[in-house]
Design a protein around this motif. Structure first.
Motif, PDB file in Angstrom:
ATOM      1  N   LEU A 264      45.686  36.019  32.905  1.00  0.00           N
ATOM      2  CA  LEU A 264      44.612  36.697  33.635  1.00  0.00           C
ATOM      3  C   LEU A 264      44.332  35.950  34.927  1.00  0.00           C
ATOM      4  O   LEU A 264      44.292  34.716  34.947  1.00  0.00           O
ATOM      5  CB  LEU A 264      43.331  36.739  32.795  1.00  0.00           C
ATOM      6  CG  LEU A 264      43.335  37.645  31.565  1.00  0.00           C
ATOM      7  CD1 LEU A 264      42.079  37.410  30.747  1.00  0.00           C
ATOM      8  CD2 LEU A 264      43.445  39.107  31.983  1.00  0.00           C
ATOM      9  N   LEU A 265      44.126  36.732  35.969  1.00  0.00           N
ATOM     10  CA  LEU A 265      43.769  36.171  37.265  1.00  0.00           C
ATOM     11  C   LEU A 265      42.308  36.534  37.496  1.00  0.00           C
ATOM     12  O   LEU A 265      41.903  37.654  37.184  1.00  0.00           O
ATOM     13  CB  LEU A 265      44.676  36.839  38.312  1.00  0.00           C
ATOM     14  CG  LEU A 265      44.614  36.396  39.755  1.00  0.00           C
ATOM     15  CD1 LEU A 265      45.022  34.937  39.879  1.00  0.00           C
ATOM     16  CD2 LEU A 265      45.569  37.267  40.589  1.00  0.00           C
ATOM     17  N   LEU A 266      41.507  35.580  37.955  1.00  0.00           N
ATOM     18  CA  LEU A 266      40.091  35.881  38.212  1.00  0.00           C
ATOM     19  C   LEU A 266      39.778  35.690  39.693  1.00  0.00           C
ATOM     20  O   LEU A 266      40.044  34.624  40.258  1.00  0.00           O
ATOM     21  CB  LEU A 266      39.187  35.002  37.347  1.00  0.00           C
ATOM     22  CG  LEU A 266      37.693  35.318  37.411  1.00  0.00           C
ATOM     23  CD1 LEU A 266      37.038  35.133  36.049  1.00  0.00           C
ATOM     24  CD2 LEU A 266      36.949  34.484  38.443  1.00  0.00           C
ATOM     25  N   THR A 267      39.247  36.750  40.312  1.00  0.00           N
ATOM     26  CA  THR A 267      38.907  36.693  41.737  1.00  0.00           C
ATOM     27  C   THR A 267      37.496  37.244  41.952  1.00  0.00           C
ATOM     28  O   THR A 267      36.911  37.853  41.055  1.00  0.00           O
ATOM     29  CB  THR A 267      39.885  37.538  42.575  1.00  0.00           C
ATOM     30  OG1 THR A 267      39.890  38.867  42.038  1.00  0.00           O
ATOM     31  CG2 THR A 267      41.281  36.980  42.563  1.00  0.00           C
ATOM     32  N   GLU A 273      40.925  43.391  45.804  1.00  0.00           N
ATOM     33  CA  GLU A 273      41.676  44.611  46.141  1.00  0.00           C
ATOM     34  C   GLU A 273      43.162  44.290  46.273  1.00  0.00           C
ATOM     35  O   GLU A 273      44.001  45.010  45.741  1.00  0.00           O
ATOM     36  CB  GLU A 273      41.142  45.223  47.445  1.00  0.00           C
ATOM     37  CG  GLU A 273      39.668  45.601  47.368  1.00  0.00           C
ATOM     38  CD  GLU A 273      39.431  47.083  47.144  1.00  0.00           C
ATOM     39  OE1 GLU A 273      39.938  47.882  47.935  1.00  0.00           O
ATOM     40  OE2 GLU A 273      38.716  47.430  46.180  1.00  0.00           O
ATOM     41  N   THR A 274      43.476  43.210  46.993  1.00  0.00           N
ATOM     42  CA  THR A 274      44.880  42.797  47.132  1.00  0.00           C
ATOM     43  C   THR A 274      45.426  42.386  45.769  1.00  0.00           C
ATOM     44  O   THR A 274      46.563  42.711  45.419  1.00  0.00           O
ATOM     45  CB  THR A 274      45.005  41.592  48.102  1.00  0.00           C
ATOM     46  OG1 THR A 274      44.149  41.815  49.210  1.00  0.00           O
ATOM     47  CG2 THR A 274      46.431  41.409  48.577  1.00  0.00           C
ATOM     48  N   ALA A 275      44.601  41.671  45.016  1.00  0.00           N
ATOM     49  CA  ALA A 275      45.052  41.179  43.711  1.00  0.00           C
ATOM     50  C   ALA A 275      45.407  42.346  42.781  1.00  0.00           C
ATOM     51  O   ALA A 275      46.358  42.252  42.008  1.00  0.00           O
ATOM     52  CB  ALA A 275      43.976  40.303  43.086  1.00  0.00           C
ATOM     53  N   MET A 276      44.663  43.455  42.895  1.00  0.00           N
ATOM     54  CA  MET A 276      44.968  44.628  42.059  1.00  0.00           C
ATOM     55  C   MET A 276      46.372  45.146  42.346  1.00  0.00           C
ATOM     56  O   MET A 276      47.131  45.458  41.431  1.00  0.00           O
ATOM     57  CB  MET A 276      43.958  45.757  42.315  1.00  0.00           C
ATOM     58  CG  MET A 276      42.650  45.586  41.573  1.00  0.00           C
ATOM     59  SD  MET A 276      41.700  47.110  41.511  1.00  0.00           S
ATOM     60  CE  MET A 276      41.143  47.252  43.197  1.00  0.00           C
ATOM     61  N   VAL A 277      46.698  45.236  43.643  1.00  0.00           N
ATOM     62  CA  VAL A 277      48.029  45.735  44.022  1.00  0.00           C
ATOM     63  C   VAL A 277      49.104  44.761  43.540  1.00  0.00           C
ATOM     64  O   VAL A 277      50.157  45.163  43.047  1.00  0.00           O
ATOM     65  CB  VAL A 277      48.115  45.933  45.560  1.00  0.00           C
ATOM     66  CG1 VAL A 277      49.436  46.591  45.938  1.00  0.00           C
ATOM     67  CG2 VAL A 277      46.950  46.779  46.057  1.00  0.00           C
ATOM     68  N   ALA A 278      48.793  43.469  43.659  1.00  0.00           N
ATOM     69  CA  ALA A 278      49.735  42.443  43.190  1.00  0.00           C
ATOM     70  C   ALA A 278      49.953  42.563  41.686  1.00  0.00           C
ATOM     71  O   ALA A 278      51.088  42.438  41.203  1.00  0.00           O
ATOM     72  CB  ALA A 278      49.208  41.051  43.548  1.00  0.00           C
ATOM     73  N   LYS A 287      55.741  41.886  33.777  1.00  0.00           N
ATOM     74  CA  LYS A 287      54.931  40.694  33.490  1.00  0.00           C
ATOM     75  C   LYS A 287      53.585  41.124  32.907  1.00  0.00           C
ATOM     76  O   LYS A 287      52.959  42.061  33.410  1.00  0.00           O
ATOM     77  CB  LYS A 287      54.722  39.880  34.769  1.00  0.00           C
ATOM     78  CG  LYS A 287      55.998  39.247  35.241  1.00  0.00           C
ATOM     79  CD  LYS A 287      55.801  38.502  36.557  1.00  0.00           C
ATOM     80  CE  LYS A 287      57.136  38.003  37.052  1.00  0.00           C
ATOM     81  NZ  LYS A 287      57.232  38.024  38.514  1.00  0.00           N
ATOM     82  N   GLU A 288      53.138  40.397  31.894  1.00  0.00           N
ATOM     83  CA  GLU A 288      51.874  40.766  31.237  1.00  0.00           C
ATOM     84  C   GLU A 288      50.697  40.092  31.934  1.00  0.00           C
ATOM     85  O   GLU A 288      50.110  39.139  31.436  1.00  0.00           O
ATOM     86  CB  GLU A 288      51.934  40.369  29.756  1.00  0.00           C
ATOM     87  CG  GLU A 288      52.943  41.200  28.976  1.00  0.00           C
ATOM     88  CD  GLU A 288      53.216  40.605  27.614  1.00  0.00           C
ATOM     89  OE1 GLU A 288      53.483  39.385  27.523  1.00  0.00           O
ATOM     90  OE2 GLU A 288      53.154  41.363  26.632  1.00  0.00           O
ATOM     91  N   VAL A 289      50.401  40.591  33.131  1.00  0.00           N
ATOM     92  CA  VAL A 289      49.363  39.992  33.976  1.00  0.00           C
ATOM     93  C   VAL A 289      48.227  40.998  34.172  1.00  0.00           C
ATOM     94  O   VAL A 289      48.479  42.182  34.396  1.00  0.00           O
ATOM     95  CB  VAL A 289      49.944  39.588  35.348  1.00  0.00           C
ATOM     96  CG1 VAL A 289      48.872  38.968  36.228  1.00  0.00           C
ATOM     97  CG2 VAL A 289      51.104  38.608  35.172  1.00  0.00           C
ATOM     98  N   GLY A 364      51.460  36.339  47.685  1.00  0.00           N
ATOM     99  CA  GLY A 364      50.696  35.119  47.456  1.00  0.00           C
ATOM    100  C   GLY A 364      50.104  35.079  46.057  1.00  0.00           C
ATOM    101  O   GLY A 364      50.144  34.047  45.375  1.00  0.00           O
ATOM    102  N   PHE A 365      49.548  36.217  45.654  1.00  0.00           N
ATOM    103  CA  PHE A 365      48.969  36.259  44.307  1.00  0.00           C
ATOM    104  C   PHE A 365      50.062  36.086  43.249  1.00  0.00           C
ATOM    105  O   PHE A 365      49.860  35.423  42.231  1.00  0.00           O
ATOM    106  CB  PHE A 365      48.185  37.557  44.092  1.00  0.00           C
ATOM    107  CG  PHE A 365      46.838  37.530  44.753  1.00  0.00           C
ATOM    108  CD1 PHE A 365      45.791  36.805  44.178  1.00  0.00           C
ATOM    109  CD2 PHE A 365      46.609  38.182  45.953  1.00  0.00           C
ATOM    110  CE1 PHE A 365      44.556  36.746  44.790  1.00  0.00           C
ATOM    111  CE2 PHE A 365      45.370  38.134  46.575  1.00  0.00           C
ATOM    112  CZ  PHE A 365      44.339  37.411  45.995  1.00  0.00           C
ATOM    113  N   ALA A 366      51.238  36.679  43.513  1.00  0.00           N
ATOM    114  CA  ALA A 366      52.356  36.541  42.579  1.00  0.00           C
ATOM    115  C   ALA A 366      52.782  35.081  42.481  1.00  0.00           C
ATOM    116  O   ALA A 366      53.031  34.553  41.399  1.00  0.00           O
ATOM    117  CB  ALA A 366      53.513  37.422  43.017  1.00  0.00           C
ATOM    118  N   GLU A 367      52.834  34.404  43.646  1.00  0.00           N
ATOM    119  CA  GLU A 367      53.200  32.978  43.666  1.00  0.00           C
ATOM    120  C   GLU A 367      52.201  32.154  42.868  1.00  0.00           C
ATOM    121  O   GLU A 367      52.560  31.248  42.119  1.00  0.00           O
ATOM    122  CB  GLU A 367      53.168  32.458  45.109  1.00  0.00           C
ATOM    123  CG  GLU A 367      54.463  32.545  45.865  1.00  0.00           C
ATOM    124  CD  GLU A 367      54.244  32.089  47.304  1.00  0.00           C
ATOM    125  OE1 GLU A 367      53.771  30.951  47.517  1.00  0.00           O
ATOM    126  OE2 GLU A 367      54.506  32.901  48.220  1.00  0.00           O
TER     127      GLU A 367
END
Lengths: 391, 105
Positions: A264-267, A273-278, A287-289, A364-367
């Motif tokens: 899980l990514l927390l922002t 918004e960018t993180a959603m697309v990522a 990937k189970e993200v 960037g979020f993927a990295e």
């Protein structure tokens, strides 16, 4: 029927305050908040908004004027950013301790030095402990909706607290987005007139801001803390009611594609918004993200966070501020603290990034997710890492 | 002015529990400063030796808190609910009848 139209988010914030029948606006212009208060000044000057606009010489005075206005029972709005928020810092504590439901939009911006007019969350995080309700928004529509909700939340008899709406500077304030401004009559129905229970009134005098000696100060502060903690239920209730009335419901931690997510990514704020697309892209690659978007920053939604993350293996937290010399970004520190006593919890990895307007792209979020998983497996030499810094 | 004879602790009117605090700690009744226990931070308290006291009233006039009053025998004594333990009474007493004793808590 409410129209959906292209409008600059700052202008929409001013319109939302107008739709909320604000009585007093006192503010000092500062980039990137300027368009909000310019628009409000214009609305008042044009006679479209029947409110008192109090121009002042500083943010310290702006917040002080707001205190006075709110204390007589006027619905009060202001906006600021960055150095402006810091300059009004001491008055922020007074607003919450005196239970004055001022609503303030904060166009999040980095702090000097060096001078940066661009966005990050350094300003908010320095005002983390001022006792206000604090809500992060990620797009123009959320901003408008939450400005309207903020008045109803703050003015609720069970709450009576000031509310900050955090919208990222430039990434939101200066962007033209399709936004549905609700109809005035619907807002009127949703938002009852403000009736402060103990206003300054010569017919029934009260003393506000009296001395609190050691024999009473602890009781006063505990009452304030319990009040803010309890406000969470009212925030949730009002978001539900807003959803019923306008069809858009908000929650303290929004989940995006979290079903079955191992990571899980927390922002917070517009980066979500960018993180959603990522996340969409990473899901597409198998990937189970998933993504968590922390909306309610104060009072902190402990139970919701614990429930939301308990099945994940790794939780990656992105902070847009440094707590200098501290254990990590402020958000990550609090997330760690909230989960410390949980038997079943993910490994928590903290990144700081997006400082002073530095962009974080989809890649960037993927990295960050890749690096976060690596740290979760084999650890890091540091308490937290910074994303995107040049060696 | 209501004088509380209490040596220390019984809860005074102003010593509210946290659930009793008015919104924003606003004061809605005038004159409630008499409820404030200003005596709770003193580290020393005045103790009068009535054998030495000649009732000259200097302590009464010098007390900056105004908390010294005449008792039923005509001697002067501080109300410890308000006394901050400044020691001015002891310093001014021409008979050296007032000693400042350590607060033992």
């Amino acid at each position: 029927m409410a129209k959906r139209e292209g409008i600059e988010v700052s202008v929409a914030v001013g319109d939302a305050a107008m739709l909320s029948d604000v009585d007093v606006v006192s503010a000092y212009p500062i980039t990137p908040q300027t368009h909000i208060v310019e628009h409000l000044a214009e609305l008042v000057a044009n006679g479209e908004l029947r409110a008192a606009y109090i121009p002042v010489e500083s943010e310290h005075s702006a917040m002080s004027a707001c205190l006075g206005a709110s204390a007589v029972g006027a619905r009060t709005f202001t906006a600021t950013a960055s150095q402006g928020l810091e300059l009004m810092h001491e008055v922020l504590f007074v607003a919450s301790a005196m239970r004055l439901p001022i609503v303030m939009a904060v166009a999040n911006r980095a702090l000097s030095a060096p001078i940066s007019i661009w966005g990050d969350h350094s300003d908010v995080m320095a005002a983390r402990d001022v006792g206000w309700i604090q809500i992060f928004v990620e797009n123009g529509q959320e901003t408008v909706d939450n400005v309207i909700c903020a008045f109803r939340i703050g003015e609720d008899r069970r709450v009576l607290l000031p509310v900050m709406i955090h919208l990222d500077g430039f990434a939101l304030t200066h962007v033209i987005e399709p936004i549905e401004l609700p109809d005035k009559k619907d807002v009127d129905q949703f938002l009852p007139p403000f009736k402060y229970p103990l206003p300054l009134d010569p017919k029934k005098p009260v003393t506000m801001g009296a001395l609190g000696s050691p024999f009473i100060y602890t009781e006063v502060k505990w009452a304030q803390e319990i009040n803010l903690e309890k406000a969470k239920d009212v925030v949730l209730e009002i978001w539900q009611k807003f959803g019923k009335a306008f069809g858009r419901t908000y929650s303290p931690i929004e989940q995006y594609r979290t079903e079955g997510a191992r990571v899980l990514l927390l922002t917070m704020g517009s980066y979500s918004e960018t993180a959603m697309v990522a996340v969409d892209k990473m899901r597409g690659e198998g990937k189970e993200v998933g993504l968590l978007k922390l909306r309610l920053w104060r009072p902190f939604p402990y139970q919701e966070l614990r429930k939301t993350v308990k099945n994940a293996d790794v939780l990656i937290v992105l902070d847009r501020a440094i707590s200098f010399g501290g254990p990590g970004g402020p958000v990550c520190s609090e997330v760690k603290a909230a989960l410390y006593a949980e038997v079943k919890r993910p490994k928590i990895v903290g990144f700081v990034g997006g400082l002073g307007g530095r962009d974080i792209s989809m890649a960037g979020f993927a990295e960050m997710v890749e690096r976060g998983m690596e740290i979760a497996r084999s650890g890091s030499k540091r308490e937290f890492e910074i994303y995107g810094v040049r060696e | 002015m209501a004088k509380t004879k209490a040596k220390e602790k019984p809860r005074a009117k102003g010593e509210l529990g946290w659930k009793e605090i008015e919104i924003g700690f606003f004061i809605t009744e005038p004159g409630n400063s008499v409820e404030v226990r200003t005596g709770d931070w003193k580290s020393r308290r005045p103790v009068v030796d009535f054998k030495k006291c000649n009732k000259c009233t200097l302590c009464y006039f010098f007390c900056p808190e105004g908390c010294i009053a005449k008792n039923k025998d005509g001697f002067f004594e501080a109300d410890l609910f308000y006394c901050k333990g400044c020691g001015i009474c002891a310093a001014e007493c021409p008979k050296e009848a007032i000693a400042m004793a350590e607060e033992a808590k």
